[in-house]
Motif scaffolding. Structure first.
Motif, PDB file in Angstrom:
ATOM      1  N   ARG A  90      14.959 -30.602 -48.864  1.00  6.73           N
ATOM      2  CA  ARG A  90      15.773 -31.961 -49.351  1.00  6.73           C
ATOM      3  C   ARG A  90      16.971 -32.027 -50.393  1.00  6.73           C
ATOM      4  NH1 ARG A  90      12.577 -36.571 -48.182  1.00  6.73           N
ATOM      5  NH2 ARG A  90      14.551 -37.385 -49.080  1.00  6.73           N
ATOM      6  N   THR A  91      18.125 -31.422 -49.932  1.00  9.39           N
ATOM      7  CA  THR A  91      19.034 -31.124 -50.844  1.00  9.39           C
ATOM      8  C   THR A  91      19.718 -32.634 -51.113  1.00  9.39           C
ATOM      9  OG1 THR A  91      20.670 -31.030 -48.715  1.00  9.39           O
ATOM     10  CG2 THR A  91      19.989 -28.877 -50.046  1.00  9.39           C
ATOM     11  N   ASP A  92      19.171 -33.754 -50.528  1.00 11.47           N
ATOM     12  CA  ASP A  92      19.582 -34.949 -51.054  1.00 11.47           C
ATOM     13  C   ASP A  92      19.072 -35.059 -52.408  1.00 11.47           C
ATOM     14  OD1 ASP A  92      17.247 -35.018 -49.712  1.00 11.47           O
ATOM     15  OD2 ASP A  92      17.300 -37.305 -49.433  1.00 11.47           O
ATOM     16  N   TYR A  93      17.963 -34.525 -52.828  1.00 14.87           N
ATOM     17  CA  TYR A  93      17.599 -34.702 -54.087  1.00 14.87           C
ATOM     18  C   TYR A  93      18.156 -34.131 -55.298  1.00 14.87           C
ATOM     19  CZ  TYR A  93      12.806 -35.645 -52.069  1.00 14.87           C
ATOM     20  OH  TYR A  93      11.666 -36.220 -51.428  1.00 14.87           O
ATOM     21  N   LEU A  94      19.187 -33.197 -54.843  1.00 13.55           N
ATOM     22  CA  LEU A  94      20.098 -32.605 -55.725  1.00 13.55           C
ATOM     23  C   LEU A  94      21.439 -33.151 -55.659  1.00 13.55           C
ATOM     24  CD1 LEU A  94      19.098 -28.933 -55.246  1.00 13.55           C
ATOM     25  CD2 LEU A  94      18.293 -30.656 -56.795  1.00 13.55           C
ATOM     26  N   THR A  95      21.695 -34.523 -54.905  1.00 16.62           N
ATOM     27  CA  THR A  95      23.146 -34.958 -54.746  1.00 16.62           C
ATOM     28  C   THR A  95      23.271 -36.185 -55.981  1.00 16.62           C
ATOM     29  OG1 THR A  95      23.347 -34.178 -52.580  1.00 16.62           O
ATOM     30  CG2 THR A  95      24.658 -35.936 -53.269  1.00 16.62           C
ATOM     31  N   PHE A  96      24.100 -36.267 -56.583  1.00 13.43           N
ATOM     32  CA  PHE A  96      24.117 -37.416 -57.423  1.00 13.43           C
ATOM     33  C   PHE A  96      25.348 -38.208 -57.031  1.00 13.43           C
ATOM     34  CE2 PHE A  96      21.473 -34.027 -59.063  1.00 13.43           C
ATOM     35  CZ  PHE A  96      20.310 -34.831 -59.427  1.00 13.43           C
ATOM     36  N   VAL A  97      25.321 -39.362 -56.953  1.00 12.42           N
ATOM     37  CA  VAL A  97      26.390 -40.286 -56.772  1.00 12.42           C
ATOM     38  C   VAL A  97      26.707 -41.146 -57.884  1.00 12.42           C
ATOM     39  CG1 VAL A  97      27.444 -42.148 -55.221  1.00 12.42           C
ATOM     40  CG2 VAL A  97      26.048 -40.293 -54.257  1.00 12.42           C
ATOM     41  N   VAL A  98      27.830 -41.005 -58.514  1.00 15.71           N
ATOM     42  CA  VAL A  98      28.365 -42.005 -59.703  1.00 15.71           C
ATOM     43  C   VAL A  98      29.332 -42.988 -59.158  1.00 15.71           C
ATOM     44  CG1 VAL A  98      29.207 -42.336 -62.035  1.00 15.71           C
ATOM     45  CG2 VAL A  98      27.697 -40.488 -61.220  1.00 15.71           C
ATOM     46  N   GLY A  99      28.856 -44.402 -59.000  1.00 15.13           N
ATOM     47  CA  GLY A  99      29.659 -45.335 -58.421  1.00 15.13           C
ATOM     48  C   GLY A  99      30.139 -45.990 -59.524  1.00 15.13           C
ATOM     49  N   GLY A 100      31.885 -45.865 -59.492  1.00 17.07           N
ATOM     50  CA  GLY A 100      32.715 -46.329 -60.551  1.00 17.07           C
ATOM     51  C   GLY A 100      32.960 -45.277 -61.147  1.00 17.07           C
ATOM     52  N   ALA A 101      34.567 -45.091 -61.369  1.00 12.48           N
ATOM     53  CA  ALA A 101      35.146 -44.051 -62.494  1.00 12.48           C
ATOM     54  C   ALA A 101      35.710 -44.736 -63.512  1.00 12.48           C
ATOM     55  CB  ALA A 101      35.923 -43.178 -61.638  1.00 12.48           C
ATOM     56  N   GLY A 102      35.260 -45.716 -63.877  1.00 15.08           N
ATOM     57  CA  GLY A 102      35.820 -46.330 -65.100  1.00 15.08           C
ATOM     58  C   GLY A 102      35.203 -45.584 -66.300  1.00 15.08           C
ATOM     59  N   PHE A 103      35.420 -46.323 -67.599  1.00 14.88           N
ATOM     60  CA  PHE A 103      34.894 -45.477 -68.782  1.00 14.88           C
ATOM     61  C   PHE A 103      33.330 -44.976 -68.592  1.00 14.88           C
ATOM     62  CE2 PHE A 103      34.955 -44.694 -73.269  1.00 14.88           C
ATOM     63  CZ  PHE A 103      36.277 -44.799 -73.583  1.00 14.88           C
ATOM     64  N   THR A 104      32.530 -45.855 -68.207  1.00 14.01           N
ATOM     65  CA  THR A 104      31.057 -45.267 -68.249  1.00 14.01           C
ATOM     66  C   THR A 104      30.987 -44.200 -67.161  1.00 14.01           C
ATOM     67  OG1 THR A 104      30.393 -47.610 -69.013  1.00 14.01           O
ATOM     68  CG2 THR A 104      28.643 -46.020 -68.253  1.00 14.01           C
ATOM     69  N   GLY A 105      31.455 -44.480 -65.921  1.00 19.10           N
ATOM     70  CA  GLY A 105      31.108 -43.633 -65.031  1.00 19.10           C
ATOM     71  C   GLY A 105      31.657 -42.149 -65.213  1.00 19.10           C
ATOM     72  N   ILE A 106      32.846 -42.070 -65.911  1.00 20.70           N
ATOM     73  CA  ILE A 106      33.234 -40.686 -66.323  1.00 20.70           C
ATOM     74  C   ILE A 106      32.644 -40.063 -67.498  1.00 20.70           C
ATOM     75  CG2 ILE A 106      35.539 -39.784 -67.395  1.00 20.70           C
ATOM     76  CD1 ILE A 106      35.956 -40.396 -64.453  1.00 20.70           C
ATOM     77  N   GLU A 107      32.369 -40.869 -68.423  1.00 20.85           N
ATOM     78  CA  GLU A 107      31.658 -40.322 -69.431  1.00 20.85           C
ATOM     79  C   GLU A 107      30.321 -39.763 -69.015  1.00 20.85           C
ATOM     80  OE1 GLU A 107      31.755 -43.258 -72.859  1.00 20.85           O
ATOM     81  OE2 GLU A 107      32.938 -41.572 -73.755  1.00 20.85           O
ATOM     82  N   PHE A 108      29.569 -40.621 -68.080  1.00 23.48           N
ATOM     83  CA  PHE A 108      28.196 -40.141 -67.693  1.00 23.48           C
ATOM     84  C   PHE A 108      28.524 -38.747 -66.723  1.00 23.48           C
ATOM     85  CE2 PHE A 108      25.151 -40.135 -64.127  1.00 23.48           C
ATOM     86  CZ  PHE A 108      23.983 -39.983 -64.854  1.00 23.48           C
ATOM     87  N   CYS A 109      29.416 -38.816 -65.871  1.00 19.44           N
ATOM     88  CA  CYS A 109      29.700 -37.246 -65.110  1.00 19.44           C
ATOM     89  C   CYS A 109      29.737 -36.178 -66.269  1.00 19.44           C
ATOM     90  CB  CYS A 109      31.098 -37.564 -64.443  1.00 19.44           C
ATOM     91  SG  CYS A 109      30.833 -38.690 -63.110  1.00 19.44           S
ATOM     92  N   GLY A 110      30.656 -36.475 -67.338  1.00 16.91           N
ATOM     93  CA  GLY A 110      30.894 -35.534 -68.396  1.00 16.91           C
ATOM     94  C   GLY A 110      29.430 -34.760 -68.651  1.00 16.91           C
ATOM     95  N   GLU A 111      28.419 -35.918 -68.929  1.00 21.46           N
ATOM     96  CA  GLU A 111      27.385 -35.471 -69.501  1.00 21.46           C
ATOM     97  C   GLU A 111      26.576 -34.735 -68.499  1.00 21.46           C
ATOM     98  OE1 GLU A 111      26.557 -35.613 -72.781  1.00 21.46           O
ATOM     99  OE2 GLU A 111      28.365 -36.318 -73.155  1.00 21.46           O
ATOM    100  N   LEU A 112      26.555 -35.314 -67.209  1.00 17.12           N
ATOM    101  CA  LEU A 112      25.566 -34.738 -66.170  1.00 17.12           C
ATOM    102  C   LEU A 112      25.915 -33.149 -65.860  1.00 17.12           C
ATOM    103  CD1 LEU A 112      23.263 -35.296 -64.538  1.00 17.12           C
ATOM    104  CD2 LEU A 112      24.914 -36.363 -62.669  1.00 17.12           C
ATOM    105  N   THR A 113      27.464 -33.241 -65.787  1.00 15.74           N
ATOM    106  CA  THR A 113      27.795 -31.692 -65.334  1.00 15.74           C
ATOM    107  C   THR A 113      27.399 -30.773 -66.488  1.00 15.74           C
ATOM    108  OG1 THR A 113      29.892 -32.342 -66.490  1.00 15.74           O
ATOM    109  CG2 THR A 113      29.933 -32.456 -64.101  1.00 15.74           C
ATOM    110  N   ASP A 114      27.115 -31.242 -67.818  1.00 18.24           N
ATOM    111  CA  ASP A 114      26.660 -30.388 -68.942  1.00 18.24           C
ATOM    112  C   ASP A 114      24.882 -30.010 -68.907  1.00 18.24           C
ATOM    113  OD1 ASP A 114      29.008 -30.311 -70.251  1.00 18.24           O
ATOM    114  OD2 ASP A 114      28.342 -31.445 -71.980  1.00 18.24           O
ATOM    115  N   ARG A 115      24.526 -31.298 -68.190  1.00 19.71           N
ATOM    116  CA  ARG A 115      22.936 -31.201 -67.994  1.00 19.71           C
ATOM    117  C   ARG A 115      22.507 -30.141 -67.036  1.00 19.71           C
ATOM    118  NH1 ARG A 115      18.143 -30.948 -69.897  1.00 19.71           N
ATOM    119  NH2 ARG A 115      16.638 -32.454 -69.243  1.00 19.71           N
ATOM    120  N   VAL A 116      23.588 -30.302 -65.914  1.00 20.92           N
ATOM    121  CA  VAL A 116      23.087 -29.784 -64.643  1.00 20.92           C
ATOM    122  C   VAL A 116      22.744 -28.050 -64.740  1.00 20.92           C
ATOM    123  CG1 VAL A 116      23.842 -28.825 -62.264  1.00 20.92           C
ATOM    124  CG2 VAL A 116      23.682 -31.343 -62.942  1.00 20.92           C
ATOM    125  N   PRO A 117      23.435 -27.369 -65.409  1.00 20.98           N
ATOM    126  CA  PRO A 117      23.002 -26.095 -65.642  1.00 20.98           C
ATOM    127  C   PRO A 117      21.718 -25.935 -66.167  1.00 20.98           C
ATOM    128  CG  PRO A 117      25.323 -26.319 -66.302  1.00 20.98           C
ATOM    129  CD  PRO A 117      24.728 -27.731 -65.999  1.00 20.98           C
TER     130      PRO A 117
END
Lengths: 397, 397
Positions: free
Chosen positions: A153-180
Motif C-alpha cells: 500500500r504505497t498510497d499510505y506513503l503518499t501525501f497530497v497538500v491541496g493549495g500552495a498558498g501560505f499554509t500549504g507551502i509552510e506545511f510542505c516545508g515541515e512535512l519534508t523535515d518530518r518524513v526522514p
C-alpha cells in the motif's frame, strides 16, 4: 445608568487582542467584559503547520487563556456560539445559554473554503485547530505504521497538500523535515514517500513576488515536493484526488489548505456577507450595527486600491487592538479611530532554518535569515500577549 | 567430505539462541551456518506489550542482529521462508531463492490462534511483531486524536483486549499506565476511556495460582480495567465485539491476545502437527527427520505429566541452546543430549512498578519486587545474547 456589557466572541488573534486591550485600558466598573471561546486556550493559527506535520507539539502552539487574560477583569465563558440575534442584542450558545450585550465583537474566525470541490469536506483534512492538527499528525504516523503491515500500500506513503498558498507551502516545508524522521522510526525507505503540492492558480503563493515564489519552490522541490501548479483538484475521494488534468493521485492523506471564508454563523445570523465576511466600516463595524464590531477572518477590509486585505494574523491583531481602543472611546463618548493597518512584511517558513519573505520597506529575505526573522516575529507576538515569561517558555533552542 | 550446512529459520528466541550457541561452540570450518530471518533484527516478543501500549519505544524491544551475531561466522540471509522441502533438504524463500541444508532448525514462531471466531482476523490487532505493535500504538493515539474532532464517538475511546492470558494481562497493565498520558496530551476526560479484558476461560491467567490471579485482577481493576471472564467473544466486527452473553461492546480497537499456534509453513511443508506445532522427539527433532530440529512456538514438548509446556520465551531459549549443543554433537558424532527444561518461574508485569508471579521454588511474589525481578530477568536475557553493553544500553532509569 447600568454598566455597559461588552461580549467578545472568539479568542483567536482578533478576539484575544480586543480582550487584552480592554483589560489594559478600562477602568474598574467602566464595562462588564465577557470573552466567549470554544476552548480554554488561545492557539497560534500561524504555527499550526508545525504540529500538523509533527515537527513540534500541539501544546507548543497554544496558550491557556488564564495565563494571559485577567479572569478578575474579563469574565470567561467556555462555549460554542450558535447564533447572534442582533435585534435583541443577544448571543445564543450551543448549550442553550443566552448572553446579552450592549457592544458585540465578532471574532469567530474562518471556515475552510472548498469551492464546491466534491469530496473535500468528507475526505480531506484541514489545518484548522489544535484538535485537527493533532489528528493530522497522528494520521500521518498511523499511515507509516500501517504501511509496514501492508507493504503493497504505497498510497499510505503518499501525501497530497491541496493549495500552495501560505499554509500549504509552510506545511510542505515541515512535512519534508518530518518524513526522514518517520522513515527512520518506522524503517521505511524514503524513496517511497511522495508529497504533492497541488495549486489551481497559475503560480504557487499567489500574490507573492515571483523571485520569492521561485525560491520557495526550489527549496521544497529539493526537499522532495512535487508541484502541480495551474492544476485544480476536481474531486477528492477516500482513495485520493482526481486532478482537472485527469491525473489521479492515490493517497490516504489529503490536506486541504486552499483558502478560508468567514464563519458561517455570521451569515446565518443575518449579517450581510461576501464569502462569509462582513464588509465593515472604517471603524470595523458591521454596516447598520453601530454596536457590533467584526474583526479577523470574519471581516472584509479593503486597501486604498480597493482590494481586500488577506486574512492574516498580523491584520487580525491590529484590528483587535483598534477595536479595543474604539470600544473604550464609545463608552467614554470619545471620537472613534479609523482602522489603518500597518503592514510589516510577510515571512513564510520552509522548514527548519529555511524561509523567505518581504520585510518592512519591501526588502526580500531568504534562507536562515528569513527563518530567524520569522521566529523573532513569533516571539514578538508572544511577548505582546503574555510578556517575557510566555515568550521565553516557548523558545525552542 | 564437504562442510555440513546448517540452516536456521527464524531469529526469535529459539533460532537466535541456536545460532549464538553454534557461533560459540563450532570450530572454524566445522559447519556452514546460515540464519534466515524476515528482519535484520531480533525482537523481544515478551516485551511487545510495552511499545504496543506506547509506554516504551518499539526500538527498545529490538536488537539489530549484527550487534549480537558474528556475521563472519554465521551467514545471514534476510528473507521470508515460503516452504520447506524436507525430501530435497531445501528451503524456498518468498523471493524465490532456494537454500539447501544438511541440518535444519525450524524456529519460525507462531501465528495468532483465532479459534474460528468470525471477524478476528479481519478486524482485530495482534501483539505480534515490531511492525504490528507500532501500528497498535499509532492506532490508539489516532483514536484519541479522532475523538477530539468527533466528540460523540466514545467508541474511539473504548479498548477491548481479547484474551486475559499473559500477553493480554500485561498489555492491560501498560495501557492503563498510558491512558492518563494520552488523556493529558489530547485533552480527553479519563472517565470516558474504557478498557475491557475479555476471557473465555473460567478465570483470567488460566494455569496461574488463584492468589496471583486475584492479585492481578485487583490491580488492573483498580487501574480501570473491566473484566468479562467466562465470556467468549462471539464475533468481531468493524464496530466492536459481540460477546457470547449477547453484550455488544462498541470499539474501534480490538486487540486479540487469545492464543497462538505454530507457524502454518510447517504444516504446509508436510510435517505432522497439532495446532501448527510439531510433537518433537526428546532431542527436539521432527519425527522421521533426524536432521530437522524444531524449536520455540513451532515445537510441542510434553512435561512428565503428559501436558504440553506453554509456548514461552524461557523454554524457547533453552530449546535453542540444547539444539545448538546437539547440532555440534551430530557433526562431531558425539551422543545427543535430551531436552529437559529448567523452569525458573514466571513473572508478569502489571504496568510500571507492579507485577506478580512465582519464582524458583514456587515462592509467590507481588508488587514492586515482582516488577523488579521481571526487569532483572529481562536484563539477564540481554546479557546472555549481547553481553554487558547490550544489557546496559536497554536499561531505563
Amino acid at each position: 445608568m447600568s454598566t455597559p456589557k461588552i461580549v467578545i466572541l472568539g479568542a483567536g488573534y482578533g478576539g484575544l487582542l480586543t480582550a487584552l486591550g480592554l483589560q489594559k485600558k478600562l477602568n474598574y466598573n467602566e464595562a462588564e467584559v465577557t470573552l466567549v471561546n470554544k476552548h480554554t486556550y488561545h492557539y497560534l493559527t500561524t504555527w499550526l503547520h508545525e504540529p500538523a506535520a509533527g515537527t513540534s507539539s500541539a501544546d507548543h502552539a497554544r496558550v491557556e487563556l488564564d495565563r494571559i487574560v485577567d479572569m478578575q477583569k474579563i469574565k470567561f465563558v467556555k462555549g460554542a456560539v450558535q447564533s447572534i440575534q442582533s435585534t435583541e442584542q443577544t448571543v445564543t450558545l450551543e448549550n442553550g445559554d443566552v448572553l446579552s450585550y450592549d457592544y458585540l465583537v465578532i471574532a469567530l474566525g474562518s471556515e475552510s473554503e472548498t469551492f464546491g470541490i466534491e469530496g473535500l469536506k468528507e475526505y480531506a483534512f484541514g489545518i484548522r485547530s489544535i484538535n485537527s492538527v493533532r489528528q493530522i499528525r497522528e494520521h500521518i504516523e498511523y499511515m507509516f505504521a500501517k504501511y509496514k503491515t501492508e507493504p503493497h500500500r504505497t498510497d499510505y506513503l503518499t501525501f497530497v497538500v491541496g493549495g500552495a498558498g501560505f499554509t500549504g507551502i509552510e506545511f510542505c516545508g515541515e512535512l519534508t523535515d518530518r518524513v526522514p524522521e518517520l522513515c527512520k522510526e518506522f524503517d521505511v525507505d524514503p524513496e517511497l514517500v511522495k508529497i504533492y503540492s497541488v495549486e489551481a492558480a497559475p503560480t504557487a503563493l499567489p500574490g507573492f513576488d515571483p523571485e520569492l515564489v521561485e525560491y520557495a519552490m526550489n527549496v521544497l522541490t529539493r526537499k522532495g515536493v512535487e508541484f502541480r501548479i495551474s492544476t485544480p483538484v476536481k474531486q477528492c475521494t477516500p482513495d485520493g484526488v482526481v486532478l482537472a488534468t485527469g491525473e489521479e493521485i492515490k493517497s490516504k492523506t489529503v490536506i486541504w489548505t486552499g483558502g478560508v471564508r468567514g464563519n458561517s454563523i455570521v451569515e446565518k445570523s443575518g449579517f450581510e456577507v461576501m464569502r462569509g465576511r462582513v464588509k465593515v466600516d472604517e471603524y470595523m463595524r458591521a454596516p447598520g450595527h453601530d454596536n457590533v464590531f467584526v474583526v479577523g477572518d470574519c471581516a472584509l477590509v479593503f486597501n486604498p486600491e480597493g482590494r481586500p486585505y488577506p486574512p492574516t494574523a498580523q491584520i487580525s491583531i491590529q484590528e483587535g487592538e483598534n477595536t479595543a481602543q474604539n470600544l473604550v472611546a464609545l463608552i467614554r463618548n470619545a471620537p472613534l479611530t479609523p482602522f489603518v493597518p500597518a503592514l510589516q512584511g510577510t515571512l513564510a517558513s520552509l522548514g527548519k532554518g529555511e524561509g523567505m519573505g518581504v520585510v518592512f520597506g519591501g526588502k526580500k529575505v531568504f534562507g536562515t535569515s528569513a527563518a530567524l526573522m520569522k521566529k523573532a516575529s513569533d516571539l514578538r507576538y508572544l511577548y505582546k500577549i503574555g510578556g517575557v515569561g510566555l515568550a521565553l517558555s516557548k523558545v525552542k533552542l
